[in-house]
Design a protein around this motif. Structure first.
Motif, short mmCIF file in Angstrom:
data_model
loop_
_atom_site.label_atom_id
_atom_site.label_comp_id
_atom_site.label_asym_id
_atom_site.label_seq_id
_atom_site.Cartn_x
_atom_site.Cartn_y
_atom_site.Cartn_z
N TYR A 225 0.83 -1.20 0.00
CA TYR A 225 0.00 0.00 0.00
C TYR A 225 0.87 1.24 0.00
O TYR A 225 1.75 1.40 0.84
CB TYR A 225 -0.93 -0.01 1.22
CG TYR A 225 -1.73 -1.28 1.33
CD1 TYR A 225 -1.42 -2.24 2.28
CD2 TYR A 225 -2.78 -1.52 0.45
CE1 TYR A 225 -2.15 -3.43 2.36
CE2 TYR A 225 -3.50 -2.70 0.52
CZ TYR A 225 -3.18 -3.65 1.47
OH TYR A 225 -3.89 -4.81 1.55
N GLN A 226 0.61 2.12 -0.98
CA GLN A 226 1.36 3.38 -1.06
C GLN A 226 0.46 4.54 -0.69
O GLN A 226 -0.66 4.67 -1.20
CB GLN A 226 1.94 3.60 -2.46
CG GLN A 226 2.89 4.80 -2.52
CD GLN A 226 3.64 4.90 -3.82
OE1 GLN A 226 3.15 4.52 -4.88
NE2 GLN A 226 4.88 5.38 -3.77
N ALA A 227 0.96 5.38 0.21
CA ALA A 227 0.17 6.49 0.75
C ALA A 227 -0.12 7.55 -0.31
O ALA A 227 0.70 7.82 -1.18
CB ALA A 227 0.90 7.12 1.93
N ILE A 228 -1.29 8.17 -0.19
CA ILE A 228 -1.69 9.31 -1.02
C ILE A 228 -1.96 10.47 -0.06
O ILE A 228 -2.85 10.39 0.79
CB ILE A 228 -2.92 8.99 -1.87
CG1 ILE A 228 -2.61 7.80 -2.79
CG2 ILE A 228 -3.34 10.20 -2.70
CD1 ILE A 228 -3.81 7.32 -3.60
N PHE A 229 -1.20 11.54 -0.20
CA PHE A 229 -1.16 12.63 0.77
C PHE A 229 -2.04 13.78 0.31
O PHE A 229 -1.93 14.26 -0.82
CB PHE A 229 0.30 13.11 0.90
CG PHE A 229 0.53 14.19 1.92
CD1 PHE A 229 0.64 13.87 3.27
CD2 PHE A 229 0.66 15.51 1.54
CE1 PHE A 229 0.88 14.86 4.21
CE2 PHE A 229 0.89 16.52 2.46
CZ PHE A 229 1.00 16.18 3.81
N ASN A 230 -2.94 14.23 1.19
CA ASN A 230 -3.80 15.38 0.90
C ASN A 230 -2.99 16.66 1.15
O ASN A 230 -2.64 16.97 2.29
CB ASN A 230 -5.05 15.37 1.78
CG ASN A 230 -6.05 16.43 1.39
OD1 ASN A 230 -5.67 17.55 1.01
ND2 ASN A 230 -7.33 16.11 1.47
N GLU B 23 -3.03 3.42 -2.19
CA GLU B 23 -3.24 2.64 -3.41
C GLU B 23 -2.70 1.24 -3.21
O GLU B 23 -1.57 1.06 -2.75
CB GLU B 23 -2.54 3.28 -4.61
CG GLU B 23 -2.75 2.48 -5.90
CD GLU B 23 -2.04 3.08 -7.10
OE1 GLU B 23 -1.35 4.11 -6.93
OE2 GLU B 23 -2.16 2.50 -8.21
N ALA B 24 -3.51 0.24 -3.54
CA ALA B 24 -3.09 -1.16 -3.42
C ALA B 24 -2.31 -1.55 -4.67
O ALA B 24 -2.79 -1.40 -5.80
CB ALA B 24 -4.32 -2.05 -3.27
N LEU B 25 -1.08 -2.05 -4.46
CA LEU B 25 -0.18 -2.43 -5.56
C LEU B 25 0.25 -3.89 -5.36
O LEU B 25 0.76 -4.24 -4.30
CB LEU B 25 1.05 -1.52 -5.58
CG LEU B 25 0.76 -0.02 -5.70
CD1 LEU B 25 1.99 0.78 -5.37
CD2 LEU B 25 0.26 0.31 -7.09
N LYS C 66 -7.76 -9.32 -0.37
CA LYS C 66 -6.84 -8.97 0.72
C LYS C 66 -6.94 -7.49 1.08
O LYS C 66 -6.84 -7.13 2.26
CB LYS C 66 -5.40 -9.34 0.35
CG LYS C 66 -5.16 -10.84 0.31
CD LYS C 66 -3.68 -11.17 0.31
CE LYS C 66 -3.46 -12.66 0.48
NZ LYS C 66 -2.04 -13.00 0.66
N SER C 67 -7.13 -6.63 0.09
CA SER C 67 -7.25 -5.19 0.36
C SER C 67 -8.53 -4.89 1.13
O SER C 67 -8.53 -4.10 2.08
CB SER C 67 -7.22 -4.40 -0.95
OG SER C 67 -6.00 -4.57 -1.62
N PHE C 68 -9.62 -5.52 0.73
CA PHE C 68 -10.89 -5.32 1.43
C PHE C 68 -10.78 -5.79 2.89
O PHE C 68 -11.26 -5.12 3.80
CB PHE C 68 -12.02 -6.08 0.73
CG PHE C 68 -12.58 -5.37 -0.48
CD1 PHE C 68 -13.90 -5.54 -0.83
CD2 PHE C 68 -11.80 -4.53 -1.24
CE1 PHE C 68 -14.44 -4.89 -1.93
CE2 PHE C 68 -12.31 -3.88 -2.34
CZ PHE C 68 -13.64 -4.06 -2.69
#
Length: 558
Positions: A340-345, A355-357, A393-395
């Motif tokens: 999982y890669q973070a998405i920053f506001n 985002e699931a990779l 797995k992400s869910f």
């Protein structure tokens, strides 16, 4: 009970007074509502181009904005058919339009219209049939919003996305597009050997000038006979169609030898370069792939520059078997996992999404990028299983976390009945839709929007959001965003990583951000790898940042 005449009259008078007071209040309320509605109407009239038409399509009403945009006066336009404004839109569009509104349904889309002076303009338009109390059509109303500026910017963007900013020749996306259009293509890839040393020794300004001169020299040789592209840093491509193979081989050798024999004269310096090349005559679906394959092969086999199907069969077969086996074992050992890669506001200074990779954990515990196994997964019929594993797995991972998370979906995923049904079932089972964003990749390949939008409508109804991934790459079109009704656009990383050194990339990003803001879309910058790039995307008003400067992909979030 007996009432006297006076008592009866008194009671009757009382009820009359009550009735009159009630009616007076209703009149005041109605007057107030009419006053408010009048202001609403004025607001709509001022900001939109509005017209009405009778059942034959003849214009019966236009507002001031209509006259201002079309340059027609009311006297000139009333009673005339709407076809007077017709631009160059296809007959199929108007056929669909009339079939839709004649069926008592609302039609919406983009039309190219013509003003009185002959100039074209574009509108985003909604046409709604007006029905009487018997549910019969009595007239049509059209509400338009001019989007000419956005369309022109889209066309400029399309051109820039196909053109290399340095040499003004075609780029990689233009090459792929032209290969698809060709009938019997021949492709040559030409590299400047050890180009990195030129940049290191002479500087990037000299390096850029070398690329320009090489491109001009290629262009001088080929004229308009073949197509020329700069597809990577120091890699050029020449594409021919319906050309004799032997002639094409001789020509590529001649152009390569000429550049290698004569020095380039730049700012008083003589710089010698060597050009290596590889050629493929395969079918267009595999043309670039086989040209790249022979180029890599030629690095260790200098005498071989032309692709032959027999050259790499055993090696490719061995590699495919290896990755197919690795995938099979990874599934068996539960080693297909999401990172999982973070998405920053940028506005709130918080990490709000991930985002699931997909990653494959090998025997040594190393996380392998999908770059190495995704194509093999498709060839070995394991791709759908791969997608389902990431979703499941992400869910499971985010079901009790207060973060949104995104899942990448290809057109193949959406078109797959197995995957689309599985997604809908998982959304219901986990009751997690409000946290899910589906990122649609390869959006430029969409041909049947009905099928894609059907899936989008179903997941939206459950509470999911939609993002368009890698927007700004390929020949991305603003119209796709309108048709797909997205919530986010993810600006392609190739634009973001060069945004500090490539003015063209910056201008494209500015256009995308401006378009997104007007359409109410949120923007996400990918490949934000350092503080300088982060500050730049922040200055440009991008909403979210994603990349190694924020966080690398992790198997667990902090």
């Amino acid at each position: 009970m007996n009432l006297s005449y006076e008592e009866y009259l008194l009671i009757l008078t009382f009820f009359i007074i009550i009735y009159l007071l009630s009616k007076q209040k209703k009149n005041r309320d109605l007057k107030k509502e009419n006053h408010i509605l009048k202001q609403y109407k004025e607001a709509v009239e001022e900001s939109n181009i509005i017209s009405k038409a009778d059942l034959k399509g003849n214009i019966t009403y236009v507002n001031d904005k209509f006259c201002e945009v079309t340059l027609y006066s009311r006297e000139e336009i009333l009673g005339k058919p709407h076809s007077l404004l017709k631009g160059e839109s296809s007959k199929e569009i108007f056929k669909n339009l009339w079939e839709t509104i004649s069926s008592k349904n609302t039609w919406h889309g983009v039309l190219k219209n013509r003003r009185k002076d002959g100039e074209f303009y574009y509108v985003n338009i909604i046409i709604k049939p007006i029905l009487d109390e018997n549910n019969e059509i009595i007239e049509y109303i059209a509400i338009r919003h001019e989007i000419t500026d956005l369309i022109h910017k889209s066309e400029e963007l399309e051109k820039s996305l196909r053109e290399d900013f340095l040499t003004k020749e075609g780029n990689r996306f233009k090459l792929l597009e032209d290969i698809k259009k060709s009938k019997r293509p021949s492709l040559a890839l030409l590299d400047i050997n050890r180009f990195g040393e030129i940049n290191d020794f002479y500087g990037y300004d000299i390096g850029d000038e070398v690329l320009r001169i090489v491109a001009k020299t290629f262009r001088k040789f080929i004229g308009n006979k073949y197509s020329l592209y700069r597809i990577y840093s120091d890699e050029f491509a020449i594409l021919a169609d319906n050309e004799d193979k032997e002639h094409f081989i001789r020509f590529i050798k001649q152009i390569s030898d000429s550049l290698s024999l004569n020095p380039l004269k730049i700012k008083g310096k003589e710089i010698y370069i060597q050009i290596s090349y590889s050629i493929s005559f395969e079918e267009k679906n595999t043309l670039k792939k086989t040209a790249n394959m022979i180029k890599k092969y030629a690095k260790t086999n200098k005498d071989v520059v032309i692709y032959d199907k027999n050259l790499e069969i055993e090696k490719i077969y061995e590699k495919n078997i290896m990755w197919t086996t690795k995938l099979k074992k990874a599934f068996e050992n539960d080693n297909i996992v999401p990172y999982y890669q973070a998405i920053f506001n940028i506005k709130t200074n918080k990490i709000e999404k991930y985002e699931a990779l997909v990653r494959l954990i090998d025997e040594d515990g190393i996380a392998i990028s999908p770059y190495y196994f995704l194509d093999i997964a498709k060839k070995s019929k394991q791709y759908l299983k791969l997608t389902k594993r990431v979703i499941k797995k992400s869910f499971e991972y985010f079901k009790d976390k207060n973060f949104e998370f995104s899942i990448n979906l290809t057109l193949e995923d959406i078109k797959s009945k197995s995957i689309s049904t599985y997604i809908l079932d998982m959304l219901v089972e986990y009751n997690i839709a409000s946290k899910v964003v589906f990122e649609i990749v390869e959006s430029e390949g969409i041909e049947d929007f009905v099928e894609v939008n059907s899936f989008i409508d179903k997941v939206r109804e459950l509470g999911c959001q939609i993002a368009i991934d890698d927007f700004g790459s390929g020949y991305s079109n603003f119209e796709y965003l309108i048709k797909l009704n997205a919530d986010y656009i993810k600006i392609d990383g190739s634009l973001i990583k060069d945004i500090l050194i490539n003015k063209n990339s910056e201008e494209i990003v500015i256009t995308l951000v401006d378009f997104a803001r007007r359409q109410g879309l949120k923007t996400i910058a990918e490949f934000v790898s350092n503080k300088d790039i982060f500050e730049k995307v922040k200055d440009l008003g991008i909403d979210y940042a994603q990349g190694y400067y924020i966080s690398e992909p992790k198997i667990k979030i902090d």
